[in-house]
Design a protein around this motif. Structure first.
Motif, PDB file in Angstrom:
ATOM      1  N   ASN A 157      -2.205  41.620 -20.596  1.00  0.00           N
ATOM      2  CA  ASN A 157      -2.687  41.970 -19.253  1.00  0.00           C
ATOM      3  C   ASN A 157      -4.170  42.300 -19.219  1.00  0.00           C
ATOM      4  O   ASN A 157      -4.633  42.975 -18.295  1.00  0.00           O
ATOM      5  CB  ASN A 157      -1.881  43.152 -18.701  1.00  0.00           C
ATOM      6  CG  ASN A 157      -0.426  42.807 -18.461  1.00  0.00           C
ATOM      7  OD1 ASN A 157      -0.122  41.728 -17.948  1.00  0.00           O
ATOM      8  ND2 ASN A 157       0.471  43.688 -18.844  1.00  0.00           N
ATOM      9  N   GLU A 158      -4.914  41.834 -20.209  1.00  0.00           N
ATOM     10  CA  GLU A 158      -6.359  42.077 -20.252  1.00  0.00           C
ATOM     11  C   GLU A 158      -7.086  40.879 -19.650  1.00  0.00           C
ATOM     12  O   GLU A 158      -7.157  39.806 -20.254  1.00  0.00           O
ATOM     13  CB  GLU A 158      -6.818  42.310 -21.692  1.00  0.00           C
ATOM     14  CG  GLU A 158      -6.304  43.589 -22.307  1.00  0.00           C
ATOM     15  CD  GLU A 158      -6.936  44.825 -21.694  1.00  0.00           C
ATOM     16  OE1 GLU A 158      -7.990  44.699 -21.041  1.00  0.00           O
ATOM     17  OE2 GLU A 158      -6.365  45.915 -21.865  1.00  0.00           O
ATOM     18  N   ALA A 159      -7.652  41.080 -18.478  1.00  0.00           N
ATOM     19  CA  ALA A 159      -8.332  39.979 -17.783  1.00  0.00           C
ATOM     20  C   ALA A 159      -9.515  39.444 -18.580  1.00  0.00           C
ATOM     21  O   ALA A 159      -9.795  38.245 -18.566  1.00  0.00           O
ATOM     22  CB  ALA A 159      -8.802  40.449 -16.408  1.00  0.00           C
ATOM     23  N   ALA A 189      -8.380  25.930 -19.668  1.00  0.00           N
ATOM     24  CA  ALA A 189      -9.518  26.668 -19.112  1.00  0.00           C
ATOM     25  C   ALA A 189      -9.250  27.083 -17.671  1.00  0.00           C
ATOM     26  O   ALA A 189      -9.510  28.236 -17.276  1.00  0.00           O
ATOM     27  CB  ALA A 189     -10.785  25.817 -19.196  1.00  0.00           C
ATOM     28  N   LEU A 190      -8.733  26.167 -16.876  1.00  0.00           N
ATOM     29  CA  LEU A 190      -8.449  26.467 -15.464  1.00  0.00           C
ATOM     30  C   LEU A 190      -7.340  27.502 -15.337  1.00  0.00           C
ATOM     31  O   LEU A 190      -7.423  28.416 -14.503  1.00  0.00           O
ATOM     32  CB  LEU A 190      -8.070  25.183 -14.730  1.00  0.00           C
ATOM     33  CG  LEU A 190      -9.177  24.128 -14.615  1.00  0.00           C
ATOM     34  CD1 LEU A 190      -8.627  22.848 -13.993  1.00  0.00           C
ATOM     35  CD2 LEU A 190     -10.343  24.657 -13.798  1.00  0.00           C
ATOM     36  N   LEU A 191      -6.291  27.363 -16.162  1.00  0.00           N
ATOM     37  CA  LEU A 191      -5.182  28.321 -16.115  1.00  0.00           C
ATOM     38  C   LEU A 191      -5.653  29.713 -16.504  1.00  0.00           C
ATOM     39  O   LEU A 191      -5.319  30.701 -15.834  1.00  0.00           O
ATOM     40  CB  LEU A 191      -4.063  27.860 -17.042  1.00  0.00           C
ATOM     41  CG  LEU A 191      -2.841  28.797 -17.141  1.00  0.00           C
ATOM     42  CD1 LEU A 191      -2.177  28.943 -15.769  1.00  0.00           C
ATOM     43  CD2 LEU A 191      -1.850  28.283 -18.180  1.00  0.00           C
ATOM     44  N   ALA A 192      -6.456  29.803 -17.580  1.00  0.00           N
ATOM     45  CA  ALA A 192      -6.965  31.109 -18.020  1.00  0.00           C
ATOM     46  C   ALA A 192      -7.848  31.736 -16.953  1.00  0.00           C
ATOM     47  O   ALA A 192      -7.793  32.944 -16.707  1.00  0.00           O
ATOM     48  CB  ALA A 192      -7.738  30.945 -19.323  1.00  0.00           C
ATOM     49  N   SER A 193      -8.666  30.916 -16.274  1.00  0.00           N
ATOM     50  CA  SER A 193      -9.528  31.436 -15.206  1.00  0.00           C
ATOM     51  C   SER A 193      -8.703  31.926 -14.021  1.00  0.00           C
ATOM     52  O   SER A 193      -9.012  32.958 -13.418  1.00  0.00           O
ATOM     53  CB  SER A 193     -10.500  30.347 -14.759  1.00  0.00           C
ATOM     54  OG  SER A 193     -11.388  30.827 -13.779  1.00  0.00           O
ATOM     55  N   ASN A 194      -7.632  31.188 -13.690  1.00  0.00           N
ATOM     56  CA  ASN A 194      -6.750  31.607 -12.594  1.00  0.00           C
ATOM     57  C   ASN A 194      -6.082  32.942 -12.913  1.00  0.00           C
ATOM     58  O   ASN A 194      -5.987  33.832 -12.054  1.00  0.00           O
ATOM     59  CB  ASN A 194      -5.681  30.550 -12.341  1.00  0.00           C
ATOM     60  CG  ASN A 194      -6.257  29.277 -11.748  1.00  0.00           C
ATOM     61  OD1 ASN A 194      -7.329  29.290 -11.150  1.00  0.00           O
ATOM     62  ND2 ASN A 194      -5.555  28.166 -11.912  1.00  0.00           N
ATOM     63  N   ILE A 195      -5.617  33.099 -14.152  1.00  0.00           N
ATOM     64  CA  ILE A 195      -4.958  34.355 -14.556  1.00  0.00           C
ATOM     65  C   ILE A 195      -5.959  35.505 -14.528  1.00  0.00           C
ATOM     66  O   ILE A 195      -5.619  36.626 -14.139  1.00  0.00           O
ATOM     67  CB  ILE A 195      -4.328  34.203 -15.952  1.00  0.00           C
ATOM     68  CG1 ILE A 195      -3.199  33.169 -15.921  1.00  0.00           C
ATOM     69  CG2 ILE A 195      -3.785  35.542 -16.451  1.00  0.00           C
ATOM     70  CD1 ILE A 195      -2.618  32.838 -17.283  1.00  0.00           C
ATOM     71  N   THR A 196      -7.202  35.222 -14.926  1.00  0.00           N
ATOM     72  CA  THR A 196      -8.239  36.261 -14.918  1.00  0.00           C
ATOM     73  C   THR A 196      -8.382  36.874 -13.527  1.00  0.00           C
ATOM     74  O   THR A 196      -8.351  38.098 -13.357  1.00  0.00           O
ATOM     75  CB  THR A 196      -9.597  35.676 -15.352  1.00  0.00           C
ATOM     76  OG1 THR A 196      -9.489  35.150 -16.669  1.00  0.00           O
ATOM     77  CG2 THR A 196     -10.676  36.744 -15.329  1.00  0.00           C
ATOM     78  N   LEU A 197      -8.509  36.018 -12.517  1.00  0.00           N
ATOM     79  CA  LEU A 197      -8.689  36.531 -11.154  1.00  0.00           C
ATOM     80  C   LEU A 197      -7.402  37.110 -10.579  1.00  0.00           C
ATOM     81  O   LEU A 197      -7.457  37.981  -9.711  1.00  0.00           O
ATOM     82  CB  LEU A 197      -9.216  35.424 -10.245  1.00  0.00           C
ATOM     83  CG  LEU A 197     -10.670  35.000 -10.478  1.00  0.00           C
ATOM     84  CD1 LEU A 197     -11.111  34.009  -9.417  1.00  0.00           C
ATOM     85  CD2 LEU A 197     -11.602  36.199 -10.485  1.00  0.00           C
ATOM     86  N   SER A 198      -6.253  36.632 -11.047  1.00  0.00           N
ATOM     87  CA  SER A 198      -4.997  37.228 -10.565  1.00  0.00           C
ATOM     88  C   SER A 198      -4.837  38.647 -11.109  1.00  0.00           C
ATOM     89  O   SER A 198      -4.294  39.523 -10.434  1.00  0.00           O
ATOM     90  CB  SER A 198      -3.808  36.364 -10.987  1.00  0.00           C
ATOM     91  OG  SER A 198      -3.622  36.388 -12.387  1.00  0.00           O
ATOM     92  N   LEU A 199      -5.332  38.879 -12.333  1.00  0.00           N
ATOM     93  CA  LEU A 199      -5.268  40.222 -12.919  1.00  0.00           C
ATOM     94  C   LEU A 199      -6.334  41.146 -12.339  1.00  0.00           C
ATOM     95  O   LEU A 199      -6.126  42.354 -12.226  1.00  0.00           O
ATOM     96  CB  LEU A 199      -5.439  40.146 -14.441  1.00  0.00           C
ATOM     97  CG  LEU A 199      -4.283  39.523 -15.224  1.00  0.00           C
ATOM     98  CD1 LEU A 199      -4.675  39.327 -16.683  1.00  0.00           C
ATOM     99  CD2 LEU A 199      -3.035  40.404 -15.132  1.00  0.00           C
ATOM    100  N   ASN A 200      -7.491  40.580 -11.989  1.00  0.00           N
ATOM    101  CA  ASN A 200      -8.572  41.396 -11.444  1.00  0.00           C
ATOM    102  C   ASN A 200      -9.367  40.572 -10.431  1.00  0.00           C
ATOM    103  O   ASN A 200     -10.337  39.899 -10.786  1.00  0.00           O
ATOM    104  CB  ASN A 200      -9.500  41.873 -12.569  1.00  0.00           C
ATOM    105  CG  ASN A 200     -10.466  42.936 -12.105  1.00  0.00           C
ATOM    106  OD1 ASN A 200     -10.844  42.992 -10.941  1.00  0.00           O
ATOM    107  ND2 ASN A 200     -10.882  43.801 -13.015  1.00  0.00           N
ATOM    108  N   PRO A 201      -8.964  40.614  -9.169  1.00  0.00           N
ATOM    109  CA  PRO A 201      -9.621  39.784  -8.143  1.00  0.00           C
ATOM    110  C   PRO A 201     -10.882  40.395  -7.542  1.00  0.00           C
ATOM    111  O   PRO A 201     -11.421  39.856  -6.578  1.00  0.00           O
ATOM    112  CB  PRO A 201      -8.526  39.654  -7.077  1.00  0.00           C
ATOM    113  CG  PRO A 201      -7.749  40.922  -7.192  1.00  0.00           C
ATOM    114  CD  PRO A 201      -7.792  41.326  -8.636  1.00  0.00           C
ATOM    115  N   VAL A 202     -11.371  41.518  -8.084  1.00  0.00           N
ATOM    116  CA  VAL A 202     -12.527  42.183  -7.483  1.00  0.00           C
ATOM    117  C   VAL A 202     -13.671  42.386  -8.474  1.00  0.00           C
ATOM    118  O   VAL A 202     -14.620  43.107  -8.179  1.00  0.00           O
ATOM    119  CB  VAL A 202     -12.125  43.555  -6.891  1.00  0.00           C
ATOM    120  CG1 VAL A 202     -11.242  43.375  -5.678  1.00  0.00           C
ATOM    121  CG2 VAL A 202     -11.426  44.424  -7.925  1.00  0.00           C
TER     122      VAL A 202
END
Length: 462
Positions: free
Chosen positions: A291-293, A328-341
């Motif tokens: 769960n680490e963005a 790369a796209l999946l990891a970037s999507n998960i990053t913003l889902s974990l921290n969208p701000v």
């Protein structure tokens, strides 16, 4: 903070020694001893305070006056920290105005500040740093936990100070009083330090240990017979539960540490160009702490680079290129889902799409959309408008690109990269006078030693 705490401690010692005593010879000796100590501090100074000679020295006072009034960049190349603090404090109060009762959330300053970030922040030397604290513990509590959190923090401070001072006044136990006086002086020093900064691990530990020491020193001792009794079943159950909980928490901390260790190794590998090894370590870190963005953010960057490298090989492997692009796209999507701000994650995502546009130009449109979302979170960030201009110019949207560059300069007048890009665009449009204005500004206000800009300006004048 050091000077105040030492002065308070010395004054307290004098009070404790003189209380209920006449001018006895022993008391006079005591006062003389500490008076000499105080005079010694004034004479030679300390690592934290100037000596009396320095205070009186006109050169010292002049240098202090210059350092406090020069703006915004000091002789050492950085903005005075006091100037930066005043700007950040103003933004902190604006955050509190949006969330007056409970604040923006514990440890969310890095996310909430950028919506209220003053425009003046663009003109300091540390304008593009990520500010995760208000550099004032009281304002940090006010911004992130609101009035409720700040009052709770102040009640702890006032409660300890009132209780300890009452003890000093009422009790006759002078031996413990001297130690408690030290706690009071140190606690006030911590408060002064926190007013101009924020609690580090050591400071936070002392913040709670001083009241704990006071309670231990002043509590009533239990009877010896009660202490000798063996623990009952309730105490045994409580001890077992405590041990199990502690063991679980220690294992969790160790797992977090191990994940962070793998992440640090991965970053080193990636910086050295060993992308496949770095990606493997990043996946290990994600397995340990899913769960680490920031882990996914780094994975998206490394996977994007890997996809480009494979595509540029003499014998490109399309299947692997496609796999790493998707990763790369999946990891970037998960990053913003974990921290969208988190503003930095949007910047990383935009750079990822710009990188991947070498494979598919349509990714530039995605990059443009991401930067516009980031601007909504940080409307005064000049760097975002510079990113946007680069994307718009790459898409052939020249007018929009120039408007974004002008907006970037409006927010940050000394933005050399933006002014250079704007001047080059003016040259392409044959607006030579406007181009000269930008080059002249760079030479006069930003970098007078820039030979490349000087040559460009000479060419335009010819």
């Amino acid at each position: 903070a050091f000077a105040v705490s030492m002065s308070l401690y010395l004054l307290g010692l004098v009070y404790l020694k003189t209380k209920k005593l006449k001018y006895q010879i022993s008391n006079i000796k005591y006062l003389s001893r500490y008076s000499l100590f105080f005079i010694l501090i004034l004479t030679i100074g300390t690592p934290y305070t100037p000596s009396f000679t320095q205070i009186l020295n006109s050169k010292y006072r002049t240098n202090s006056l210059i350092s406090s009034t020069q703006s915004p960049i000091s002789d050492l190349g950085g903005t005075d920290s006091g100037e930066i603090r005043k700007i950040v404090w103003r933004g902190s109060i604006d955050i509190w105005k949006r969330y007056p009762i409970f604040g923006s959330g514990v440890e969310t300053f890095a996310y909430s500040y950028y919506l209220d970030r003053p425009v003046e922040h663009n003109l300091v030397s540390e304008w593009d740093f990520l500010y995760n604290k208000a550099h004032n513990e009281f304002l940090n509590f006010l911004a992130t936990t609101g009035v409720v959190g700040l009052l709770s923090y102040l009640l702890i401070i006032l409660g300890f100070l009132v209780s300890s001072i009452q003890y000093l006044i009422s009790k006759k136990n002078r031996q413990s009083s001297y130690l408690i006086l030290g706690f009071i002086s140190g606690y006030i020093a911590l408060a002064i330090s926190n007013f101009f900064g924020f609690s580090t691990v050591a400071v936070s530990l002392l913040f709670f240990l001083y009241p704990a020491f006071f309670i231990v020193l002043t509590k009533k001792e239990l009877p010896a017979s009660k202490l000798a009794n063996s623990p009952d079943i309730k105490q045994i159950i409580f001890i077992v539960i405590t041990l199990l909980t502690t063991s679980y928490l220690l294992m969790s901390v160790f797992t977090k540490w191990l994940a962070d260790y793998q992440f640090a190794k991965a970053k080193n590998y990636i910086s050295e160009g060993y992308l496949s090894e770095g990606i493997e370590l990043l996946n290990t870190a994600i397995t340990l702490s899913p769960n680490e963005a920031v882990f996914y953010n780094q994975l998206s960057v490394a996977s994007g680079k890997m996809a480009i490298n494979l595509a540029q090989n003499s014998e490109p492997q399309e299947k692997l290129v496609s796999q790493f692009t998707e990763q790369a796209l999946l990891a970037s999507n998960i990053t913003l889902s974990l921290n969208p701000v988190h503003n930095n994650f949007y910047k990383t995502r935009s750079r990822l799409f710009i990188t991947l546009s070498q494979l598919n130009p349509e990714f530039l449109l995605e990059a443009k959309s991401i930067v516009k979302q980031a601007i909504l979170l940080a409307p005064t960030d000049a760097e975002l408008y510079y990113y946007l201009s680069n994307i718009e110019l790459a898409l052939g949207e020249t007018d929009r690109g120039i408007n974004s560059l002008e907006k970037s300069i409006e927010l940050k007048a000394n933005y050399g990269s933006a002014r250079l890009a704007l001047a080059e665009q003016y040259e392409l449009l044959e607006k030579f006078e406007k181009a000269k204005e930008q080059y002249q500004y760079i030479l006069e206000k930003i970098n007078p030693e820039d030979r490349v800009i000087r040559e460009k300006l000479e060419q335009l004048e010819k």
